[in-house]
Design a protein around this motif. Structure first.
Motif, mmCIF file in Angstrom:
data_model
loop_
_atom_site.group_PDB
_atom_site.id
_atom_site.type_symbol
_atom_site.label_atom_id
_atom_site.label_comp_id
_atom_site.label_asym_id
_atom_site.label_seq_id
_atom_site.Cartn_x
_atom_site.Cartn_y
_atom_site.Cartn_z
ATOM 1 N N ASP A 298 0.831 -1.204 0.000
ATOM 2 C CA ASP A 298 0.000 0.000 0.000
ATOM 3 C C ASP A 298 0.864 1.251 0.000
ATOM 4 O OD1 ASP A 298 -2.721 1.184 0.224
ATOM 5 O OD2 ASP A 298 -1.935 1.954 2.120
ATOM 6 N N ALA A 299 1.961 1.213 0.751
ATOM 7 C CA ALA A 299 2.860 2.366 0.793
ATOM 8 C C ALA A 299 3.465 2.628 -0.587
ATOM 9 C CB ALA A 299 3.965 2.130 1.820
ATOM 10 N N ALA A 300 3.867 1.557 -1.275
ATOM 11 C CA ALA A 300 4.452 1.724 -2.612
ATOM 12 C C ALA A 300 3.430 2.303 -3.572
ATOM 13 C CB ALA A 300 4.968 0.379 -3.107
ATOM 14 N N PHE A 301 2.191 1.816 -3.493
ATOM 15 C CA PHE A 301 1.154 2.331 -4.381
ATOM 16 C C PHE A 301 0.886 3.806 -4.102
ATOM 17 C CE2 PHE A 301 -3.287 3.278 -5.393
ATOM 18 C CZ PHE A 301 -3.330 2.910 -6.729
ATOM 19 N N ARG A 302 0.781 4.172 -2.838
ATOM 20 C CA ARG A 302 0.542 5.582 -2.494
ATOM 21 C C ARG A 302 1.700 6.463 -2.943
ATOM 22 N NH1 ARG A 302 -0.569 6.079 3.629
ATOM 23 N NH2 ARG A 302 -0.527 8.281 3.043
ATOM 24 N N ALA A 303 2.925 5.940 -2.824
ATOM 25 C CA ALA A 303 4.084 6.704 -3.300
ATOM 26 C C ALA A 303 3.982 6.918 -4.807
ATOM 27 C CB ALA A 303 5.370 5.957 -2.961
ATOM 28 N N GLY A 304 3.579 5.877 -5.522
ATOM 29 C CA GLY A 304 3.404 6.001 -6.963
ATOM 30 C C GLY A 304 2.397 7.072 -7.314
ATOM 31 N N GLU A 305 1.273 7.093 -6.604
ATOM 32 C CA GLU A 305 0.241 8.088 -6.869
ATOM 33 C C GLU A 305 0.761 9.507 -6.659
ATOM 34 O OE1 GLU A 305 -3.693 6.758 -7.484
ATOM 35 O OE2 GLU A 305 -1.851 6.320 -8.587
ATOM 36 N N LEU A 306 1.506 9.709 -5.589
ATOM 37 C CA LEU A 306 2.047 11.041 -5.312
ATOM 38 C C LEU A 306 3.085 11.447 -6.356
ATOM 39 C CD1 LEU A 306 2.456 10.748 -1.427
ATOM 40 C CD2 LEU A 306 0.761 12.107 -2.658
ATOM 41 N N LEU A 307 3.957 10.523 -6.714
ATOM 42 C CA LEU A 307 4.998 10.819 -7.692
ATOM 43 C C LEU A 307 4.407 11.067 -9.074
ATOM 44 C CD1 LEU A 307 7.531 8.119 -6.478
ATOM 45 C CD2 LEU A 307 7.914 10.599 -6.396
ATOM 46 N N TYR A 308 3.339 10.348 -9.405
ATOM 47 C CA TYR A 308 2.688 10.539 -10.698
ATOM 48 C C TYR A 308 2.122 11.955 -10.799
ATOM 49 C CZ TYR A 308 0.022 9.221 -14.866
ATOM 50 O OH TYR A 308 -0.480 9.132 -16.145
ATOM 51 N N VAL A 309 1.480 12.415 -9.737
ATOM 52 C CA VAL A 309 0.923 13.768 -9.719
ATOM 53 C C VAL A 309 2.037 14.803 -9.861
ATOM 54 C CG1 VAL A 309 -0.258 15.462 -8.269
ATOM 55 C CG2 VAL A 309 -1.132 13.127 -8.404
ATOM 56 N N GLU A 310 3.189 14.498 -9.273
ATOM 57 C CA GLU A 310 4.340 15.408 -9.354
ATOM 58 C C GLU A 310 5.085 15.272 -10.685
ATOM 59 O OE1 GLU A 310 6.853 14.717 -5.987
ATOM 60 O OE2 GLU A 310 5.211 14.934 -4.556
ATOM 61 N N ARG A 311 4.579 14.399 -11.582
ATOM 62 C CA ARG A 311 5.156 14.167 -12.907
ATOM 63 C C ARG A 311 6.565 13.603 -12.836
ATOM 64 N NH1 ARG A 311 1.916 16.289 -16.684
ATOM 65 N NH2 ARG A 311 3.539 16.185 -18.284
ATOM 66 N N ARG A 312 6.846 12.872 -11.773
ATOM 67 C CA ARG A 312 8.124 12.168 -11.633
ATOM 68 C C ARG A 312 7.865 10.730 -12.092
ATOM 69 N NH1 ARG A 312 9.408 13.794 -5.484
ATOM 70 N NH2 ARG A 312 11.052 12.204 -5.715
ATOM 71 N N PHE A 313 7.681 10.593 -13.394
ATOM 72 C CA PHE A 313 7.108 9.360 -13.928
ATOM 73 C C PHE A 313 8.029 8.153 -13.790
ATOM 74 C CE2 PHE A 313 4.883 12.709 -16.502
ATOM 75 C CZ PHE A 313 3.651 12.536 -15.904
ATOM 76 N N GLY A 314 9.338 8.347 -13.940
ATOM 77 C CA GLY A 314 10.263 7.228 -13.776
ATOM 78 C C GLY A 314 10.205 6.672 -12.369
ATOM 79 N N GLU A 315 10.198 7.554 -11.362
ATOM 80 C CA GLU A 315 10.115 7.127 -9.969
ATOM 81 C C GLU A 315 8.740 6.534 -9.658
ATOM 82 O OE1 GLU A 315 12.196 10.082 -7.152
ATOM 83 O OE2 GLU A 315 11.815 11.222 -8.994
ATOM 84 N N ALA A 316 7.706 7.106 -10.261
ATOM 85 C CA ALA A 316 6.360 6.565 -10.070
ATOM 86 C C ALA A 316 6.283 5.140 -10.591
ATOM 87 C CB ALA A 316 5.336 7.444 -10.776
ATOM 88 N N ALA A 317 6.888 4.896 -11.759
ATOM 89 C CA ALA A 317 6.883 3.548 -12.328
ATOM 90 C C ALA A 317 7.553 2.562 -11.379
ATOM 91 C CB ALA A 317 7.589 3.551 -13.686
ATOM 92 N N GLU A 318 8.667 2.956 -10.797
ATOM 93 C CA GLU A 318 9.354 2.079 -9.847
ATOM 94 C C GLU A 318 8.461 1.776 -8.646
ATOM 95 O OE1 GLU A 318 13.051 3.809 -8.739
ATOM 96 O OE2 GLU A 318 13.860 3.824 -10.778
ATOM 97 N N ALA A 319 7.730 2.778 -8.176
ATOM 98 C CA ALA A 319 6.858 2.579 -7.023
ATOM 99 C C ALA A 319 5.700 1.643 -7.360
ATOM 100 C CB ALA A 319 6.332 3.931 -6.542
ATOM 101 N N TYR A 320 5.064 1.848 -8.511
ATOM 102 C CA TYR A 320 3.953 0.964 -8.905
ATOM 103 C C TYR A 320 4.455 -0.466 -9.096
ATOM 104 C CZ TYR A 320 0.979 5.064 -9.764
ATOM 105 O OH TYR A 320 0.230 6.206 -9.623
ATOM 106 N N GLU A 321 5.646 -0.597 -9.679
ATOM 107 C CA GLU A 321 6.209 -1.935 -9.883
ATOM 108 C C GLU A 321 6.466 -2.614 -8.543
ATOM 109 O OE1 GLU A 321 9.535 -3.975 -12.819
ATOM 110 O OE2 GLU A 321 9.587 -1.820 -12.425
ATOM 111 N N ARG A 322 6.965 -1.853 -7.583
ATOM 112 C CA ARG A 322 7.212 -2.406 -6.249
ATOM 113 C C ARG A 322 5.895 -2.815 -5.584
ATOM 114 N NH1 ARG A 322 10.679 1.322 -4.264
ATOM 115 N NH2 ARG A 322 12.523 0.051 -4.586
#
Length: 311
Positions: A47-71
């Motif tokens: 859940d933490a990784a998914f929430r991190a992905g959501e926050l990073l996606y909004v911040e347009r940090r797409f590479g980091e968001a992808a890593e978070a969603y993958e995790r």
């Protein structure tokens, strides 16, 4: 966290810290990433990784968001969020410029949600998807097509199908959608190449004649008359009533009707040029070509109602 760095409940402390940071409007993604990265046994990790992905996606940090969603997916995120995590992983990779990674993510989602049997068209396949997920899966198909378009079109799709065994059952959908996307962008010859690629790759498929017809229409729409004529000749050769294509199936009336139209167009084209061309040599070439296609019509459909006029 500072005073008890080895406490067994620090994953919960990090999770609550991230919630507090969000409520204060402070950056919380790094806190969630720390939890997901440093506490692999935590029940909060996915859940933490998914929430991190959501926050990073909004911040347009797409590479980091992808890593978070993958995790989050690797950690076994709960079922209700699994599809969404895969969907956002695909778009994160796409927006980060990782076309191959985006194709992989979108394909995984499509394989999971589209019917397990071979499907002929997107509308029928998507109708079987649960209503609450249909919009997401439809957009994933669009993302898949966009990624393939950017990766090179038909050659990229061909190459991917060589490596992805699960993609074969949905190949017709992928080729149709990619071709339609190129047509919408007025990339007519590229669209025709996509349709032709399906017929070349799946020469005995029941939909092969339809794809060749689509190639003819794409070339015609773009004003590529010579290429359209070549595609028309391929159609007439491949799907004649006595062609090897029909060895294991009964000729379909609609395909034979389309064949009749295409061969008649070829004959009429050369006949018209023979009448208009002033040079004797060119005129003779066109007359010979017209005669060839008229003869093909008579050989293949000797009892057709048009035979007398053709003869």
């Amino acid at each position: 966290l500072a005073g008890h760095p080895d406490d067994l409940a620090n994953d919960l402390a990090l999770y609550q810290l991230a919630r507090a940071q969000q409520l204060l409007g402070e950056p919380a993604a790094e806190t969630l990433i720390t939890l997901a990265r440093d506490y692999p046994a935590s029940a909060l990790r996915a859940d933490a990784a998914f929430r991190a992905g959501e926050l990073l996606y909004v911040e347009r940090r797409f590479g980091e968001a992808a890593e978070a969603y993958e995790r989050a997916l690797d950690a076994g995120i709960e079922d209700r969020l699994q599809g969404l995590a895969g969907y956002k992983l695909g778009w994160s990779r796409f927006r980060d410029g990782d076309d191959a990674g985006a194709v992989e993510a979108f394909a995984a989602l499509l394989h999971q949600h589209l019917p397990p049997r071979e499907t002929r068209d997107a509308e029928t396949a998507l109708a079987s998807v649960a209503a609450h997920e249909r919009e997401m899966v439809t957009d994933a198909l669009r993302g898949f097509s966009l990624s393939m378009l950017r990766a090179g079109g038909a050659p990229a799709l061909d190459a991917w199908l060589e490596t992805d065994a699960g993609g074969a059952r949905h190949a017709a959908i992928y080729y149709v959608e990619l071709g339609a996307m190129m047509l919408a962008r007025e990339r007519y010859s590229d669209a025709a190449a996509v349709y032709t690629a399906f017929g070349d790759r799946h020469a005995t498929h029941a939909l092969s004649p339809d794809f060749q017809r689509r190639a003819i229409e794409a070339y015609t729409a773009g004003g590529f008359d010579e290429q359209a004529r070549g595609a028309r000749e391929n159609f007439v050769t491949r799907y004649a009533p006595d062609a090897p294509y029909w060895a294991s199936r009964t000729p379909e009336p609609e395909v034979i009707e389309a064949w009749h139209v295409q061969v008649a167009l070829l004959a009429a084209h050369h006949h018209a040029l023979a009448q208009d061309d002033a040079e004797v040599a060119h005129r003779q070439q066109h007359l010979q070509a017209a005669t060839h296609w008229y003869r093909i019509q008579l050989q293949q459909l000797p009892d057709d109602e048009t035979s007398a006029a053709v003869r």
